[in-house]
Design a protein around this motif. Structure first.
Motif, PDB file in Angstrom:
ATOM      1  N   MET A 167      -4.602  -2.452  -8.842  1.00  0.00           N
ATOM      2  CA  MET A 167      -3.557  -3.049  -9.663  1.00  0.00           C
ATOM      3  C   MET A 167      -3.754  -2.705 -11.134  1.00  0.00           C
ATOM      4  SD  MET A 167      -1.251  -4.414  -8.026  1.00  0.00           S
ATOM      5  CE  MET A 167      -0.894  -4.656  -6.326  1.00  0.00           C
ATOM      6  N   LEU A 168      -5.024  -2.707 -11.580  1.00  0.00           N
ATOM      7  CA  LEU A 168      -5.275  -2.324 -12.974  1.00  0.00           C
ATOM      8  C   LEU A 168      -4.863  -0.874 -13.202  1.00  0.00           C
ATOM      9  CD1 LEU A 168      -8.709  -4.055 -13.575  1.00  0.00           C
ATOM     10  CD2 LEU A 168      -6.510  -4.693 -14.506  1.00  0.00           C
TER      11      LEU A 168
ATOM     12  N   ARG B   5      -8.403  -4.014  -4.418  1.00  0.00           N
ATOM     13  CA  ARG B   5      -7.023  -4.196  -4.869  1.00  0.00           C
ATOM     14  C   ARG B   5      -6.966  -4.485  -6.363  1.00  0.00           C
ATOM     15  NH1 ARG B   5      -2.622  -2.603  -2.506  1.00  0.00           N
ATOM     16  NH2 ARG B   5      -1.462  -4.233  -3.531  1.00  0.00           N
ATOM     17  N   ILE B   6      -7.966  -5.211  -6.867  1.00  0.00           N
ATOM     18  CA  ILE B   6      -7.969  -5.498  -8.308  1.00  0.00           C
ATOM     19  C   ILE B   6      -7.940  -4.187  -9.082  1.00  0.00           C
ATOM     20  CG2 ILE B   6      -9.265  -6.519 -10.217  1.00  0.00           C
ATOM     21  CD1 ILE B   6     -10.429  -8.501  -8.258  1.00  0.00           C
TER      22      ILE B   6
ATOM     23  N   LEU C  28      -1.684  -9.317  -6.635  1.00  0.00           N
ATOM     24  CA  LEU C  28      -3.040  -9.375  -6.067  1.00  0.00           C
ATOM     25  C   LEU C  28      -3.187 -10.548  -5.125  1.00  0.00           C
ATOM     26  CD1 LEU C  28      -5.678  -8.887  -8.818  1.00  0.00           C
ATOM     27  CD2 LEU C  28      -5.561  -7.792  -6.615  1.00  0.00           C
TER      28      LEU C  28
ATOM     29  N   LEU D 154      -7.314   0.784 -18.860  1.00  0.00           N
ATOM     30  CA  LEU D 154      -6.620   0.398 -17.625  1.00  0.00           C
ATOM     31  C   LEU D 154      -6.710   1.516 -16.599  1.00  0.00           C
ATOM     32  CD1 LEU D 154      -3.404  -1.429 -18.839  1.00  0.00           C
ATOM     33  CD2 LEU D 154      -5.286  -2.394 -17.556  1.00  0.00           C
TER      34      LEU D 154
ATOM     35  N   ILE E 268       2.410  -7.777 -11.786  1.00  0.00           N
ATOM     36  CA  ILE E 268       1.451  -6.878 -11.145  1.00  0.00           C
ATOM     37  C   ILE E 268       0.208  -7.646 -10.730  1.00  0.00           C
ATOM     38  CG2 ILE E 268      -0.081  -4.931 -11.500  1.00  0.00           C
ATOM     39  CD1 ILE E 268       1.953  -3.772 -13.378  1.00  0.00           C
ATOM     40  N   LEU E 269      -0.296  -8.466 -11.655  1.00  0.00           N
ATOM     41  CA  LEU E 269      -1.540  -9.159 -11.352  1.00  0.00           C
ATOM     42  C   LEU E 269      -1.336 -10.197 -10.252  1.00  0.00           C
ATOM     43  CD1 LEU E 269      -3.137  -9.494 -14.855  1.00  0.00           C
ATOM     44  CD2 LEU E 269      -3.599  -7.852 -13.055  1.00  0.00           C
TER      45      LEU E 269
ATOM     46  N   GLU F  51      -5.497   4.645  -3.131  1.00  0.00           N
ATOM     47  CA  GLU F  51      -5.338   3.375  -2.444  1.00  0.00           C
ATOM     48  C   GLU F  51      -5.411   3.552  -0.932  1.00  0.00           C
ATOM     49  OE1 GLU F  51      -2.698  -0.610  -2.868  1.00  0.00           O
ATOM     50  OE2 GLU F  51      -2.468   1.001  -4.287  1.00  0.00           O
TER      51      GLU F  51
ATOM     52  N   VAL G  80       0.857  -1.174   0.000  1.00  0.00           N
ATOM     53  CA  VAL G  80       0.000   0.000   0.000  1.00  0.00           C
ATOM     54  C   VAL G  80       0.903   1.237   0.000  1.00  0.00           C
ATOM     55  CG1 VAL G  80      -1.541   1.314   1.511  1.00  0.00           C
ATOM     56  CG2 VAL G  80      -1.957  -1.086   1.092  1.00  0.00           C
ATOM     57  N   PRO G  81       0.567   2.270  -0.761  1.00  0.00           N
ATOM     58  CA  PRO G  81       1.422   3.447  -0.795  1.00  0.00           C
ATOM     59  C   PRO G  81       1.635   4.055   0.594  1.00  0.00           C
ATOM     60  CG  PRO G  81      -0.202   3.581  -2.500  1.00  0.00           C
ATOM     61  CD  PRO G  81      -0.537   2.381  -1.715  1.00  0.00           C
TER      62      PRO G  81
ATOM     63  N   LEU H  31      -2.682   0.746 -11.492  1.00  0.00           N
ATOM     64  CA  LEU H  31      -1.223   0.825 -11.419  1.00  0.00           C
ATOM     65  C   LEU H  31      -0.603   0.454 -12.754  1.00  0.00           C
ATOM     66  CD1 LEU H  31       1.227   1.292  -9.624  1.00  0.00           C
ATOM     67  CD2 LEU H  31       1.208  -1.096  -9.056  1.00  0.00           C
ATOM     68  N   SER H  32      -1.159  -0.588 -13.402  1.00  0.00           N
ATOM     69  CA  SER H  32      -0.567  -0.954 -14.688  1.00  0.00           C
ATOM     70  C   SER H  32      -0.811   0.145 -15.710  1.00  0.00           C
ATOM     71  CB  SER H  32      -1.072  -2.308 -15.176  1.00  0.00           C
ATOM     72  OG  SER H  32      -2.412  -2.478 -14.868  1.00  0.00           O
TER      73      SER H  32
ATOM     74  N   PHE I 212       3.417  -7.200 -16.426  1.00  0.00           N
ATOM     75  CA  PHE I 212       1.971  -7.263 -16.183  1.00  0.00           C
ATOM     76  C   PHE I 212       1.600  -8.459 -15.319  1.00  0.00           C
ATOM     77  CE2 PHE I 212       0.941  -4.268 -19.683  1.00  0.00           C
ATOM     78  CZ  PHE I 212       0.153  -3.456 -18.910  1.00  0.00           C
TER      79      PHE I 212
END
Lengths: 508, 620
Positions: B184-185, B180-181, A438, B236, A434-435, B149, A399-400, B187-188, A431
């Motif tokens: 993350m999207l 969070r999903i 999660l 995104l 990143i995913l 966030e 978390v930031p 963030l990308s 990518f």
């Protein structure tokens, strides 16, 4: 002032402390032993902080060498006991000292037998780890690397739980197998350097020069690269060499777990930077797509494996492995951003995994179990611990404004913008990483909710919340996590020159 | 006024300071009493509101922009800065936020009365306010991400406030992970964006990341990327907003998060999610507006959500769930308003929606507290209009405004509709009508059910504390008091009906609502009823939540078996080594007879071999 800041003192005073503890000075009075150990740890930490304060932001500083009767150590063989700190190790040395101090403080209630042996082994371990970080000589590095095995083997096997003897043996075998590759590669490098240059020297700086202008056969180079990489990969740990790590994590005592995941893993990461990247830059560039794939497999595998664990400590161990995958991803992107990020991950991971293991240890102390099924509803009894657990768990999922965020952002960005030889690979890897992060959120918070929330855990026993030295330790870790999360540039500016110099090596 | 602009940092520091005081009071119990904390908190919120009002009147009618920034994180040659951007958008957001803040603070001080974690709650609440303030003032995309966030995290902590109840903690966890999903999207998307800025030939200044320069950067971005890549990058980025604003298919986190305390739900659903998703979309509009497909996607995701969530809401009997679905649905209307490039309309709609949501939630909170068993089912509420005429009246007013029959809600609804029609978006307009029908239907249905005349169980009349009443009055006032200068909205509106004529629009939209009200009246008294499967589908939210569960379970189960392979492999190696060591250990048992027999046996074997060898050689 410079004379006062001697690396010899930094590295060998812990040995002195270990000798004093082991000597009959304190007898069997473990309270004195403990206090003495904590005092030594504190002084050592403060002393190591001075190195940052007086660090001159050059690429190299604090060079130090042990002279025996006016000549170097094993000078005829070209092996010198030379120590030095650069932009990276000037951060790693105080970090090591800090984590050791924290684990010494929490040992008060977690270690109940054989105090004398425990504290002296801890100090010897501290000394060897610092030796690994500070060596400027290849064989000196190897000696410290191997010497690290002995205290850690006893620390895992003597104060652990369950089948810790077995895990300690596993640890020893795995690392030893890795070290065989490492030592063979080192000897090969050493002798080929001698053959091509006619000069015996194991100094890393010398080897770097001889690697660049020598007429090294490419095949030998590849073999050496592979040897080094295997040696460090076992320690990092890269899947499939990770079994020792999860097993010894789950079976060892809390302070040892903290040291293992926060510091010992970093030595592997440091080794990859120091030898594979520094000495074989062109091979590293060549193999970076493969390393990137390794990294992504590491992240995916560890994240998925973390789901099925019943043991809290094993889950956290898998979390550490996935973080090391991120480190590798950042490193293999081979640009400024990625390298910055990889090093930041090294630092942030130390704080976070130390915090996570500390929390687990504190839970183990009150609930006497680390199996997930048997735990629930502790938040009712331990609201303060829960608050700190919030902070550390949020840090764990990046978390930031916590320490993990800048590292992860930089790694993802570095991997995305890397000019990898296989074109879309880097972007896809980034990518996927990143995913997959999660999943980290989901297993870390599954753990958190199972432990702290829900109250199906009706017990007549009243659990005491954290207090005293334990509260202080965890508060300090949380403070660091938030402080460096809010001001990431304070850390990055210190190792900035180091990454610049790495990039220069890579560009040649 | 200059003072407020110069000391803009105060607007963060006040809630932050309050949070610190509250935490101190919680952990060092001797320091400050509960009452003091709540008073400090309320006073700072009022100061914040005054501050926000001053900023609003400074920035509202001018296009002046104040910005300053400091470096935060260096990415290669680029520096991500932490800065403040003050213009009319952020000023309006701040005003809405601060007024809602006052309402929530006063309500919470009574709602959490005499609970043991009172001070802790106020700490988290003020941290959340700080975070949303920072979000609305943030000057660049990465900074928005940080506070987006952080807002999500604090919403999660507040939802999980009563973590002892397993249902609450489970749903809080679920809402956090779905959030969070989105993060993350987003963030990308941000990574793609920063990558562009890094590789862009003349990108030596970090200004490119800030919203102020976004229009120029976006134009280059559009030229630089191919159409499909640009579309993906935009989607995104937008998906962050989709998740935060609980749009389909991520709306389920909002229905999970309502299990938290009522004031928290009110805050999340009125300001936190709204400002999080919407301010991001508004800020990124220079990027989105370059591509027609992106705008279309935004419009249709919004409209589809608004219809489908209104449908789910109409089957609910749980008042909290109904309100959660209605939030998703109403936020769905905001996105078309943004995509039609009318920021004024958006902000106006948002203010109407926020205050209406707050007032509904606060009334629902009081009503739920009357139910002896902890349930929020409308059918269980033993109240009637005669018992609580005030509550009924407030509820009715809010419902009128939300269903577009009355005053502000009416104007804004018509303005959006008019714009849809003027741009010839017929399908979108028909979606809007459907939304209006369903919204009016379920809101009035809930009113008729709750404040029914003849109820079987009349509870004794409870006394409602004035601390609970004042916030409701405040929110009702702000629904109807035109804080945000709606002269322009009405101007827009009048322009629209010049084109379409007054009688073209009003006969369509108002009668729809009226029909819905009549339907709702009969539905509430069970005189008409939909088919059972239809009702079930609506009640269970289209089984989307169940789909999520099945999907996640399946994946986890699959990989659980998969990751065992390495363990098996290493165990297998260990077994082989063990087998050989067993063989060796059998042979070396220290027994002299065994050794002698081995010696005899092996010499016999050797002898045979020797003989065979000789025979073999002889044979050759």
């Amino acid at each position: 002032m410079f004379d006062l800041l001697s690396l010899k003192i930094l590295i060998f005073t812990p040995v002195l402390a270990a000798i004093i503890i082991a000597s009959p000075l304190f007898g069997t009075n473990f309270i004195y032993i403990r206090r003495f150990a904590k005092t030594c740890g504190t002084i050592h930490f403060l002393y190591s902080l001075l190195f940052i304060v007086f660090y001159n932001f050059g690429v190299e500083s604090f060079y130090d060498e042990i002279m025996i009767f006016g000549s170097g150590w094993l000078e005829k063989l070209g092996i010198n006991a030379a120590f030095g700190l650069d932009g990276l190790t000037v951060l790693l040395a105080p970090l090591t000292s800090f984590i050791f101090l924290i684990s010494l403080i929490v040992s008060k209630t977690m270690i109940r037998t054989k105090h004398k042996m425990y504290y002296s082994l801890m100090f010897i371990l501290l000394s060897t780890v610092l030796g690994v970080f500070c060596s400027k000589d290849m064989f000196l590095f190897l000696i410290f690397w191997e010497a690290e095995l002995i205290p850690l083997y006893f620390l895992i096997s003597e104060w652990g739980s369950c089948n810790c003897k077995h895990s300690a043996m596993k640890y020893l075998l795995y690392i030893f197998c890795g070290s065989i590759f490492l030592s063979v590669a080192m000897i090969g490098l050493f002798f080929y350097g001698y053959l091509s240059n006619g000069e015996l020297s194991a100094s890393i700086d010398f080897l770097r020069v001889s690697m660049t202008d020598g007429i090294f056969p490419v095949f030998l180079k590849k073999l050496l690269f592979f040897g080094f990489f295997t040696g460090f990969a076992v320690k990092l740990p890269i899947i499939p060499f990770h079994i020792w790590f999860t097993d010894s994590q789950s079976d060892s005592a809390t302070p040892i777990s903290m040291v293992l995941s926060a510091i010992i893993i970093n030595t592997g990461a440091y080794g990859i930077i120091r030898f594979n990247l520094d000495l074989f830059p062109e091979l590293f560039i060549k193999y970076s797509p493969f390393i990137m794939i390794f990294a992504v497999i590491n992240i995916i595998w560890a994240s998925l494996a973390a789901f099925k664990q019943n043991d809290i400590k094993k889950t956290i161990a898998y979390y550490s492995i996935s973080q090391m995958g991120l480190f590798l991803l950042g490193l293999s992107s081979l640009n400024k951003i990625g390298l910055d990020g990889a090093i930041f991950i090294m630092l942030s991971h130390s704080f976070i995994s130390a915090g996570l293991f500390l929390i687990t240890g504190l839970i183990y102390q009150v609930a006497k179990t680390k199996t997930l099924q048997e735990l629930s509803g502790l938040g009712e009894f331990m609201p303060i611990l829960m608050l700190f657990a919030y902070v550390i768990n949020f840090a764990a999922v990046a978390v930031p404004l916590t320490i993990a965020f800048p590292g992860q952002l930089l790694v993802f960005l570095g991997a995305f913008s890397s000019d990898c030889s296989i074109e879309p690979l880097a972007k896809i890897c980034s990518f996927i990483a990143i995913l997959i992060m999660l999943l980290a959120a989901s297993y870390i918070f599954k753990l958190f909710h199972k432990i702290f929330c829900t109250s199906q855990f009706y017990s007549t026993k009243k659990y005491h919340d954290v207090s005293g030295h334990r509260l202080m330790c965890i508060a300090v870790i949380c403070f660091c996590i938030i402080l460096f999360g809010c001001f990431p540039d304070s850390l990055m500016s210190i190792y900035n020159n180091f990454t610049e110099s790495l990039l220069e090596i890579l560009r040649v | 006024m200059q003072f407020f602009t110069d000391n803009i940092l105060l607007i963060f520091l006040l809630p932050l300071l309050t949070a610190i005081i509250a935490f101190t009071a919680h952990f060092f119990k001797f320091a400050i009493s509960q009452k003091t904390v709540s008073v400090i908190s309320t006073v700072t919120s009022i100061i914040g509101a005054i501050y926000a009002a001053a900023l609003y009147y400074t920035y509202n009618n001018c296009n002046e922009i104040t910005e300053f920034s400091v470096g935060w994180l260096s990415i290669g040659d680029l520096t991500i800065s932490a800065g403040l951007l003050l213009d009319n958008i952020s000023a309006t957001f701040l005003l809405i936020l601060m007024i809602v803040n006052i309402i929530i603070q006063i309500y919470s001080s009574q709602y959490f009365n005499n609970q043991k974690n009172y001070n802790l709650y106020f700490g988290y609440l003020n941290l959340l306010i700080t975070s949303i303030t920072a979000l609305s003032l943030s000057s660049n995309l990465p900074q928005s991400y940080v506070f987006l966030e952080l807002t999500g995290v604090l919403c999660y902590i507040l939802t999980n406030f009563n973590y002892e109840k397993s249902q609450i903690s489970e749903s809080a966890k679920k809402s956090f992970i779905i959030n969070r999903i989105g993060d993350m999207l987003l963030l990308s998307g941000i990574i793609v964006f920063i990558y562009f800025v890094l590789t862009y030939p003349i990108s030596n200044n970090s200004e490119l990341l800030s919203y102020k320069e976004l229009a120029e950067t976006a134009a280059d971005f559009y030229v630089y990327l191919s159409d499909i890549n640009f579309y993906i990058a935009c989607i995104l980025l937008f998906s962050g907003a989709i998740v935060k604003s609980a749009q389909f298919p991520f709306h389920i986190w909002l229905t999970d998060s309502i299990n938290g305390p009522i004031p928290v739900s009110a805050l999340i659903q009125s300001v936190a999610t709204v400002s999080a998703g919407i301010i991001l979309t508004i800020r990124l509009l220079p990027l989105f507006e370059l591509s027609e497909p992106v705008l279309k996607t935004i419009i249709y995701i919004g409209l589809f959500t608004s219809v489908i969530c209104a449908f789910f809401a109409s089957g609910q009997y749980d008042i909290k769930k109904m309100l959660a679905y209605s939030t998703s649905s109403q936020l769905g209307i905001v996105f078309p308003a943004i995509a039609l490039l009318n920021i004024k309309n958006t902000l106006f709609y948002m203010s109407v929606n926020s205050f209406a949501k707050v007032s509904l939630f606060l009334i629902a909170g009081i009503l739920i507290s009357f139910i002896p068993k902890s349930s929020s089912n409308m059918l269980d509420m033993p109240v009637s209009k005669h018992q609580y005429p005030f509550l009924g009246f407030c509820y009715l007013l809010t419902v009128f405004s939300l269903s577009g029959l009355f005053f502000n809600g009416f104007f804004i609804g018509e303005a959006i509709l008019g714009q849809l029609l003027s741009q010839n978006k017929k399908i979108a307009a028909s979606f809007y009508f459907l939304y209006l029908l369903l919204t009016s239907f379920y809101l009035f249905k809930s009113y008729f059910i709750i404040f029914k005349k003849n109820k079987k169980h009349f509870a004794e009349k409870n006394k409602i504390s004035s601390c609970l009443i004042i916030p409701i009055i405040l929110s009702i006032v702000f629904i109807f008091y035109p804080v945000f200068d709606y002269k322009t909205i009405i101007l827009d509106f009048s322009k629209n009906y010049e084109i379409f004529k007054l009688f073209d629009i009003i006969p369509v939209s108002v009668p729809i609502s009226v029909i819905a009200v009549i339907l709702a009246y009969f539905a509430a008294s069970n005189k008409i009823s939909a088919p059972l499967w239809f009702k079930k589908l609506s009640l269970n939210g289209g089984y989307i939540s169940n789909l999520y569960d099945i999907f996640i379970d399946y994946i986890v189960e699959f990989f659980r078996n998969f990751t065992n392979i390495i363990d098996y492999f290493f165990n297998f190696t260990a077994y082989i080594v063990k087998f050989f060591s067993w063989c060796v250990s059998v042979s070396q048992n220290g027994n002299i007879q065994t050794y002698i027999s081995y010696a005899i046996f092996s010499s016999a074997v050797l002898l045979v071999l020797y003989l065979l060898l000789i025979a073999g050689i002889g044979g050759i």
